[in-house]
Design an enzyme around this catalytic site. Structure first.
Site, PDB file in Angstrom:
ATOM      1  N   GLU A   1      47.451  34.341  20.537  1.00 19.60           N
ATOM      2  CA  GLU A   1      47.599  32.988  21.107  1.00 19.60           C
ATOM      3  C   GLU A   1      47.841  33.089  22.619  1.00 19.60           C
ATOM      4  O   GLU A   1      47.246  32.366  23.412  1.00 19.60           O
ATOM      5  CB  GLU A   1      48.766  32.250  20.433  1.00 19.60           C
ATOM      6  CG  GLU A   1      48.550  31.929  18.961  1.00 19.60           C
ATOM      7  CD  GLU A   1      47.739  30.658  18.704  1.00 19.60           C
ATOM      8  OE1 GLU A   1      47.770  29.741  19.538  1.00 19.60           O
ATOM      9  OE2 GLU A   1      47.070  30.599  17.647  1.00 19.60           O
TER      10      GLU A   1
ATOM     11  N   CYS B   1      43.804  39.144   9.426  1.00 17.58           N
ATOM     12  CA  CYS B   1      44.284  37.882   9.978  1.00 17.58           C
ATOM     13  C   CYS B   1      43.262  37.541  11.041  1.00 17.58           C
ATOM     14  O   CYS B   1      42.893  38.400  11.853  1.00 17.58           O
ATOM     15  CB  CYS B   1      45.663  38.059  10.604  1.00 17.58           C
ATOM     16  SG  CYS B   1      46.153  36.647  11.630  1.00 17.58           S
TER      17      CYS B   1
ATOM     18  N   HIS C   1      43.396  35.998  13.668  1.00 19.42           N
ATOM     19  CA  HIS C   1      43.844  36.152  15.056  1.00 19.42           C
ATOM     20  C   HIS C   1      43.569  37.555  15.599  1.00 19.42           C
ATOM     21  O   HIS C   1      43.427  37.736  16.809  1.00 19.42           O
ATOM     22  CB  HIS C   1      45.358  35.896  15.164  1.00 19.42           C
ATOM     23  CG  HIS C   1      45.741  34.446  15.235  1.00 19.42           C
ATOM     24  ND1 HIS C   1      45.695  33.618  14.139  1.00 19.42           N
ATOM     25  CD2 HIS C   1      46.174  33.698  16.279  1.00 19.42           C
ATOM     26  CE1 HIS C   1      46.091  32.404  14.513  1.00 19.42           C
ATOM     27  NE2 HIS C   1      46.392  32.420  15.805  1.00 19.42           N
TER      28      HIS C   1
ATOM     29  N   ASP D   1      42.137  26.648  10.927  1.00 18.90           N
ATOM     30  CA  ASP D   1      43.117  27.738  11.009  1.00 18.90           C
ATOM     31  C   ASP D   1      44.454  27.128  11.437  1.00 18.90           C
ATOM     32  O   ASP D   1      44.532  25.951  11.804  1.00 18.90           O
ATOM     33  CB  ASP D   1      42.645  28.796  12.025  1.00 18.90           C
ATOM     34  CG  ASP D   1      43.592  30.003  12.109  1.00 18.90           C
ATOM     35  OD1 ASP D   1      44.170  30.385  11.073  1.00 18.90           O
ATOM     36  OD2 ASP D   1      43.755  30.565  13.210  1.00 18.90           O
ATOM     37  N   SER D   2      45.490  27.953  11.438  1.00 16.52           N
ATOM     38  CA  SER D   2      46.790  27.495  11.936  1.00 16.52           C
ATOM     39  C   SER D   2      46.785  27.409  13.460  1.00 16.52           C
ATOM     40  O   SER D   2      47.554  26.655  14.054  1.00 16.52           O
ATOM     41  CB  SER D   2      47.878  28.486  11.510  1.00 16.52           C
ATOM     42  OG  SER D   2      47.558  29.774  12.017  1.00 16.52           O
TER      43      SER D   2
ATOM     44  N   CYS E   1      41.070  31.424   8.076  1.00 19.55           N
ATOM     45  CA  CYS E   1      42.449  31.908   8.083  1.00 19.55           C
ATOM     46  C   CYS E   1      42.677  32.670   6.781  1.00 19.55           C
ATOM     47  O   CYS E   1      42.475  32.104   5.696  1.00 19.55           O
ATOM     48  CB  CYS E   1      43.389  30.709   8.159  1.00 19.55           C
ATOM     49  SG  CYS E   1      45.133  31.126   7.957  1.00 19.55           S
TER      50      CYS E   1
HETATM   51  N1  DGL Z   1      45.066  33.196  11.509  1.00 18.25           N
HETATM   52  C1  DGL Z   1      45.841  33.221  10.334  1.00 18.25           C
HETATM   53  C2  DGL Z   1      45.369  34.259   9.332  1.00 18.25           C
HETATM   54  O1  DGL Z   1      44.219  34.597   9.326  1.00 18.25           O
HETATM   55  C3  DGL Z   1      47.316  33.003  10.334  1.00 18.25           C
HETATM   56  C4  DGL Z   1      48.169  33.258  11.521  1.00 18.25           C
HETATM   57  C5  DGL Z   1      49.511  32.570  11.365  1.00 18.25           C
HETATM   58  O2  DGL Z   1      49.541  31.354  11.497  1.00 18.25           O
HETATM   59  O3  DGL Z   1      50.501  33.249  11.059  1.00 18.25           O
HETATM   60  O4  DGL Z   1      46.101  34.715   8.508  1.00 18.25           O
END
Ligand code: DGL
Length: 267
Positions: free
Chosen positions: A155, A191, A193, A13-14, A77
């Protein structure tokens, strides 16, 4: 192909979002060796262009696979999956599981026939989202909203910081304030996150609504793809790999340990 018991599963993931995918996978296969990779140097992805993501993600996964020799890679992600999954599959010779917005279950579960897709800006504008909606929710109103602030909230939560409840309220308002939004009863957390701040979202909702995401489905897919493969008899400490290690990453150590990631490496 024979697979060694200690060959890991690689999650990518990012940032920390992929932990919402790692958790159900770890529950399904408790002794699976895990490498969790976060592109902290490229974070966030949601505000980047398609071209940037399509160039960056396959190259990074190539390096990670070379270094850690995983049996399977999971792009944990939505942004990277909806844009770069095909490029990654073409570049790697191991199975690659992607994360796609859980539009199908949301459409199935919505009684009001109005559901929302909450993702990053990059994800919610993908034609892939329209295709899923046409396929599974043709009789529904699908509302969409991108929130970069909610990514930052997740985060911050994992760094143990105090959270501003207005961020979750604003993210939901981005859906609720659209025509039909007052009837919305399901929200796709598109997302990775966002499941990490599901509690904050539920607390911010002005009326009861359900939240769905792909974590459980991905865990089942991983279990299926590895069903004939050997695993270690005992769990081993997982490894977290970051493309840049700084004070923010350091603050994540306790949360990462809670997911079994006790070692931290730089890529
Ligand atoms: N966790 C990521 C997603 O599922 C991206 C979050 C990000 O880096 O903007 O899209």
């Amino acid at each position: 192909m024979t697979v060694a018991p200690d060959a890991p599963i690689l999650f990518f993931d990012s940032g920390v979002g992929g932990l919402s995918i790692l958790a159900p996978a770890r529950a399904a296969i408790p002794t699976a060796p895990i490498v969790y990779a976060a592109d902290s140097a490229g974070f966030p992805y949601g505000t980047k262009s398609e071209a940037e993501i399509a160039a960056r993600v396959p190259a990074l996964l190539g390096r990670l696979v070379e270094r850690y020799r995983p049996r399977l890679a999971v792009i944990a992600c939505n942004t990277a999956s909806t844009i770069a999954l095909q490029h990654v599959r073409a570049a790697l010779d191991i199975p690659v599981v992607g994360t796609v917005p859980a539009i199908k279950p949301a459409a199935l579960l919505s009684k009001s026939r109005v559901f929302g897709v909450l993702g990053t800006d990059a994800t919610v504008r993908q034609p892939y989202v329209d295709r899923l909606a046409a396929e599974h929710g043709a009789d529904c109103i699908m509302l969409r909203h991108g929130s970069a602030a909610l990514v930052q909230l997740a985060e911050a939560k994992l760094r143990g910081e105090t959270l501003d409840p207005q961020v979750a309220r604003d993210a939901l308002a981005g859906l609720l304030d659209q025509p039909g939004g007052d009837r919305m009863d399901m929200v796709v957390l598109a997302c990775t996150h966002f499941p990490l701040v599901e509690r904050e979202l539920a607390a911010a909702a002005p009326h009861p609504m359900g939240f769905v995401h792909g974590g459980e489905g991905i865990a089942r897919r991983i279990a299926f793809l590895t069903k004939d493969q050997p695993w270690p008899t005992k769990a081993t400490p997982g490894v977290a790999v970051f493309t840049r290690v700084d004070a923010k990453v350091d603050a994540l150590r306790p949360a990462l340990a809670g997911y079994g990631l006790e070692r931290l490496n730089a890529l």
